[in-house]
Design an enzyme around this catalytic site. Structure first.
Site, PDB file in Angstrom:
ATOM      1  N   GLY A  33      -4.427  -1.216  -4.963  1.00  0.00           N
ATOM      2  CA  GLY A  33      -3.492  -0.187  -5.410  1.00  0.00           C
ATOM      3  C   GLY A  33      -2.147  -0.308  -4.730  1.00  0.00           C
ATOM      4  O   GLY A  33      -1.854  -1.312  -4.081  1.00  0.00           O
ATOM      5  N   ASN A  34      -1.310   0.713  -4.906  1.00  0.00           N
ATOM      6  CA  ASN A  34      -0.001   0.738  -4.255  1.00  0.00           C
ATOM      7  C   ASN A  34       0.256   2.152  -3.731  1.00  0.00           C
ATOM      8  O   ASN A  34      -0.530   3.065  -3.975  1.00  0.00           O
ATOM      9  CB  ASN A  34       1.084   0.257  -5.220  1.00  0.00           C
ATOM     10  CG  ASN A  34       1.197   1.146  -6.443  1.00  0.00           C
ATOM     11  OD1 ASN A  34       1.626   2.291  -6.353  1.00  0.00           O
ATOM     12  ND2 ASN A  34       0.772   0.629  -7.594  1.00  0.00           N
ATOM     13  N   ARG A  35       1.382   2.313  -3.013  1.00  0.00           N
ATOM     14  CA  ARG A  35       1.619   3.583  -2.321  1.00  0.00           C
ATOM     15  C   ARG A  35       2.383   4.625  -3.136  1.00  0.00           C
ATOM     16  O   ARG A  35       2.817   5.638  -2.600  1.00  0.00           O
ATOM     17  CB  ARG A  35       2.332   3.310  -0.993  1.00  0.00           C
ATOM     18  CG  ARG A  35       1.472   2.505  -0.019  1.00  0.00           C
ATOM     19  CD  ARG A  35       1.924   2.701   1.414  1.00  0.00           C
ATOM     20  NE  ARG A  35       3.267   2.179   1.642  1.00  0.00           N
ATOM     21  CZ  ARG A  35       4.337   2.910   1.892  1.00  0.00           C
ATOM     22  NH1 ARG A  35       4.264   4.212   1.970  1.00  0.00           N
ATOM     23  NH2 ARG A  35       5.509   2.334   2.071  1.00  0.00           N
ATOM     24  N   SER A  36       2.552   4.413  -4.435  1.00  0.00           N
ATOM     25  CA  SER A  36       3.259   5.414  -5.234  1.00  0.00           C
ATOM     26  C   SER A  36       2.436   6.703  -5.323  1.00  0.00           C
ATOM     27  O   SER A  36       1.254   6.680  -5.639  1.00  0.00           O
ATOM     28  CB  SER A  36       3.519   4.869  -6.636  1.00  0.00           C
ATOM     29  OG  SER A  36       4.098   5.879  -7.429  1.00  0.00           O
ATOM     30  N   ALA A 100       4.318   3.045 -10.870  1.00  0.00           N
ATOM     31  CA  ALA A 100       4.242   1.737 -10.213  1.00  0.00           C
ATOM     32  C   ALA A 100       2.991   1.055 -10.765  1.00  0.00           C
ATOM     33  O   ALA A 100       1.868   1.492 -10.521  1.00  0.00           O
ATOM     34  CB  ALA A 100       4.149   1.904  -8.706  1.00  0.00           C
TER      35      ALA A 100
END
Ligand code: CTP
Ligand code: CA
Length: 224
Positions: A33-36, A100
């Protein structure tokens, strides 16, 4: 002041906004995943709703409360987000891709947990590229629809940041690109944002910084 100029300038407009960050499962218990957090996209939904728009928010793993009086479609993976946004975009006046989106996903999703017993000291993941949803939306859009992309860039130099944004806007075929700097402490999951908005052809139409609701209203001013 009795006059509230922003109140209804999006009345009757259908706006689709994607927010958050997509997650790609590896196995039943893990994902890439990502930090959005979804804060900027949710602020856009709130601002558009309060200016009179009918808002559909496609939320990918939102870490913030859902906005009021908006239709919210919850998704997790990039392929789910793609299906949801394409369905909603068919009848939209404006589409804003603030999410994102994971650029790659695991080539295979395992049915059982990956274990150390099986993998040993090293684990190599094979990833495949996800479709570019924004580019697809731009190339298949109904007549008169306005499409806005976001660009997350870690480039420290301001001029080079805008240059990268220009090239990205041209590649995507969107009408506007909101360029914002992201980093360990910037952009994602913060309450403030700093943006440069580029129009088709690459010229700067607006820039500034502030809390995510003010930034949202700035972006909507450009769209209006
Ligand atoms: N985007 C998308 N589909 C993808 C990747 C990104 O629709 N598979 C959208 C994002 O929602 C955003 C815009 O494209 O509105 C730009 O995303 P960004 O990650 O900055 O650009 P990429 O084209 O993915 O390029 P890179 O990450 O390699 O810089
Ligand atoms: Ca990307």
């Amino acid at each position: 002041e009795l006059v509230e100029p922003r109140r209804t300038d999006l009345a009757g407009r259908r706006i689709v906004i994607t927010a958050g960050g997509t997650r790609e499962p590896l196995d039943p218990v893990r994902f890439l995943g990502n930090r959005s957090s979804g804060k900027q996209g949710v602020a856009l939904a709130e601002a558009a709703r309060s200016r009179g728009a009918e808002v559909t928010l496609i939320g990918a793993n939102l870490e913030v409360a859902h906005p009021e009086r908006c239709d919210v479609v919850a998704v997790s993976t990039t392929l789910e987000l793609r299906d949801a946004v394409r369905a909603a975009a068919a009848t939209a006046d404006v589409v804003i891709m603030a999410a994102a989106v994971a650029d790659y996903r695991p080539a295979e999703v395992r049915d059982s947990k990956i274990t150390k017993e099986e993998q040993g000291d090293e684990l190599t993941l094979r990833l495949v590229k996800n479709p570019d949803i924004l580019a697809e939306l731009a190339s298949e859009r109904p007549a008169g629809q306005t499409i806005i992309g976001f660009a997350a860039e870690t480039e420290p130099d301001d001029a080079l940041l805008v240059e990268r944004g220009r090239a990205k806007l041209a590649r995507k075929g969107a009408d506007f690109l909101v360029v914002n700097r992201v980093g360990w402490h910037e952009g994602f999951a913060t309450d403030e944002n700093s943006i440069v908005v580029l129009a088709e052809g690459g010229h700067v139409v607006t820039e500034g910084n502030g809390d995510k609701l003010s930034v949202a209203n700035r972006i909507l001013d450009v769209i209006v």
